[in-house]
Write an enzyme that holds these catalytic residues in place. Structure first.
Site, PDB file in Angstrom:
ATOM      1  N   LYS A   1       0.835  -1.217   0.000  1.00  0.00           N
ATOM      2  CA  LYS A   1       0.000   0.000   0.000  1.00  0.00           C
ATOM      3  C   LYS A   1       0.870   1.267   0.000  1.00  0.00           C
ATOM      4  O   LYS A   1       0.633   2.176  -0.782  1.00  0.00           O
ATOM      5  CB  LYS A   1      -0.948  -0.011   1.210  1.00  0.00           C
ATOM      6  CG  LYS A   1      -1.955  -1.159   1.133  1.00  0.00           C
ATOM      7  CD  LYS A   1      -2.968  -1.137   2.257  1.00  0.00           C
ATOM      8  CE  LYS A   1      -2.368  -1.420   3.602  1.00  0.00           C
ATOM      9  NZ  LYS A   1      -1.757  -2.772   3.714  1.00  0.00           N
ATOM     10  N   THR A   2       1.876   1.295   0.892  1.00  0.00           N
ATOM     11  CA  THR A   2       2.759   2.471   0.940  1.00  0.00           C
ATOM     12  C   THR A   2       3.485   2.628  -0.394  1.00  0.00           C
ATOM     13  O   THR A   2       3.623   3.747  -0.924  1.00  0.00           O
ATOM     14  CB  THR A   2       3.782   2.300   2.085  1.00  0.00           C
ATOM     15  OG1 THR A   2       3.059   2.016   3.280  1.00  0.00           O
ATOM     16  CG2 THR A   2       4.627   3.533   2.273  1.00  0.00           C
TER      17      THR A   2
ATOM     18  N   ASP B   1      -1.686   6.586   6.208  1.00  0.00           N
ATOM     19  CA  ASP B   1      -1.658   5.151   6.489  1.00  0.00           C
ATOM     20  C   ASP B   1      -2.602   4.883   7.671  1.00  0.00           C
ATOM     21  O   ASP B   1      -2.816   5.785   8.495  1.00  0.00           O
ATOM     22  CB  ASP B   1      -0.216   4.751   6.848  1.00  0.00           C
ATOM     23  CG  ASP B   1       0.036   3.264   6.630  1.00  0.00           C
ATOM     24  OD1 ASP B   1      -0.880   2.564   6.174  1.00  0.00           O
ATOM     25  OD2 ASP B   1       1.159   2.814   6.918  1.00  0.00           O
TER      26      ASP B   1
ATOM     27  N   ARG C   1       6.502  -8.241   1.802  1.00  0.00           N
ATOM     28  CA  ARG C   1       7.354  -7.814   2.927  1.00  0.00           C
ATOM     29  C   ARG C   1       8.046  -9.027   3.557  1.00  0.00           C
ATOM     30  O   ARG C   1       9.224  -8.983   3.873  1.00  0.00           O
ATOM     31  CB  ARG C   1       6.541  -7.062   3.981  1.00  0.00           C
ATOM     32  CG  ARG C   1       7.341  -6.840   5.269  1.00  0.00           C
ATOM     33  CD  ARG C   1       6.687  -5.913   6.237  1.00  0.00           C
ATOM     34  NE  ARG C   1       6.641  -4.565   5.721  1.00  0.00           N
ATOM     35  CZ  ARG C   1       5.628  -3.729   5.882  1.00  0.00           C
ATOM     36  NH1 ARG C   1       4.567  -4.122   6.567  1.00  0.00           N
ATOM     37  NH2 ARG C   1       5.665  -2.547   5.371  1.00  0.00           N
TER      38      ARG C   1
ATOM     39  N   THR D   1      -6.005  -1.508   6.731  1.00  0.00           N
ATOM     40  CA  THR D   1      -6.070  -2.966   6.793  1.00  0.00           C
ATOM     41  C   THR D   1      -7.484  -3.383   7.209  1.00  0.00           C
ATOM     42  O   THR D   1      -7.803  -4.558   7.210  1.00  0.00           O
ATOM     43  CB  THR D   1      -5.075  -3.499   7.845  1.00  0.00           C
ATOM     44  OG1 THR D   1      -5.270  -2.759   9.042  1.00  0.00           O
ATOM     45  CG2 THR D   1      -3.639  -3.348   7.390  1.00  0.00           C
TER      46      THR D   1
END
Ligand SMILES: Nc1ncnc2c1ncn2[C@@H]1O[C@H](COP(=O)(O)OP(=O)(O)OP(=O)(O)O)[C@@H](O)[C@H]1O
Length: 347
Positions: A70-71, A115, A223, A164
């Site tokens: 997302k980032t 975020d 990640r 999320t």
């Protein structure tokens, strides 16, 4: 947090070293961004149309589990349009004034990334409605009966919100995004691409077989893929060998990551359901107490993965282990024929 404190398969935790490492590996354009084909196509269209009309792109909501990009996508939205990016997060916006300070200092066309937007204060959320719709906010001056509201025009901006927990966003906020992207877990072929790209950038020689071995263990999450790759790199470095399949297996065994990507907590949860509760059903709170972990951690981090790979199902009466779970742990349900639980190949 240091690397030593890191739980290798927790997609949420990130050490300082990892954040720096992630920064170096982050794709900078939609073209470099692996997977999420549908979302990439949707974003490409939205950004191209805005560029053709020389306007700021619509507000974008990115929804999905941690560590899926997302980032990275928010940075790409800014980068592709040649726009500056301001980064903030829901927990940092605890008063409407915090948000007013950010919004009033945006330059025209800036991308504002928030975020964990579901964790923003309610008063700030309400301010955001007007800002998103009309590029305007009302600032309260003074207190009590003498308080007045002063309108303030804002520079046009694009809000990119990440969450999320899309379900926790109030409808008026969700409705103000022009586009919501739902990020999905990555399949193994996509994770292999993420890993191969990262290995090249790290200058780590690694074969396709070793890459596939890591891809199978990273819970569909880039990640985690990058994190496991670092541990394999360390292992090869310290043992003076190559990053081959044996090195991958040895390194990940050392860190308690099994061939399905299960870590120690996942296994504790599964073994508790299988052996203490005869395969279930068992309620979330009972399960949490039995493994000595917070119920929220079990529900948000452990369970979605176990459900996704088919080891447990959620029923109204609690969590139940599937036949696949009994097989994976080499156990036999009480009263069942051992041969009936063996994998077909072993019969
Ligand atoms: N599609 C992708 N292709 C290649 N690398 C990716 C991709 N998505 C994520 N990554 C890598 O995974 C790392 C984590 O991604 P990112 O920080 O964007 O996740 P996130 O969804 O914002 O997580 P969080 O919600 O926890 O902040 C990035 O540094 C990047 O290197």
């Amino acid at each position: 947090m240091s690397d030593a404190d890191l739980d290798l398969t927790d997609p949420e935790l990130a050490s300082e070293a990892e954040l720096a490492f992630e920064g170096a590996l982050r794709p900078r354009s939609l073209e470099e961004f692996v997977g999420q084909t549908r979302v990439r196509g949707q974003l490409q269209l939205l950004l191209s149309a805005a560029a053709m009309q020389q306007r700021t792109p619509d507000h974008i909501l990115l929804a999905g589990p941690p560590g899926l990009g997302k980032t990275t996508l928010a940075m790409i939205v800014a980068h592709e349009g040649g726009r500056p990016l301001r980064m903030s997060s829901g927990p940092a916006i605890q008063h409407a004034g915090d948000l007013a300070a950010i919004l009033s200092s945006l330059v025209p066309g800036e991308v504002l990334f928030i975020d964990e937007i579901h964790r923003m204060a309610r008063s700030a959320e309400e301010m955001l409605y007007l800002a998103m719709e009309d590029f305007r906010i009302d600032i309260m001056v003074g207190k009590g009966a003498g308080a007045t509201s002063v309108p303030l025009d804002l520079a046009p901006f694009t809000l990119v919100g990440a969450t999320t927990r899309a379900g926790l966003l109030p409808n008026p906020l969700r409705d103000r995004f022009g586009f919501t992207a739902h990020l999905e877990f990555y399949d193994e072929a996509e994770l292999e691409q993420v890993l191969a790209r990262a290995a090249t950038m790290l200058g780590l020689p690694i074969g396709a077989e070793a890459v596939a071995e890591i891809a199978g263990r990273c819970r569909g999450t880039p990640r985690i893929a990058n994190r496991l790759l670092r541990r394999v790199r360390d292992y090869a470095l310290v043992h003076g060998g190559r990053a081959d399949v044996d090195a991958v297996r040895a390194a990940l065994e050392l860190y308690d990551v099994d061939p399905l990507g299960l870590d120690r907590l996942d296994r504790a949860v599964m073994m508790t359901i299988l052996t203490r509760f005869g395969g279930g059903p068992v309620g979330l709170n009972t399960l949490a107490v039995s493994v000595g972990e917070e119920a929220e951690t079990i529900e948000a981090v452990v369970e979605p993965f176990l459900v996704r790979i088919g080891l447990i199902t959620r029923t109204p009466r609690g969590r139940v282990a599937t036949p696949q779970a009994w097989r994976h742990f080499g156990l036999v349900r009480e009263g069942e024929d051992a041969a009936a639980t063996l994998p077909i190949d072993d019969l």
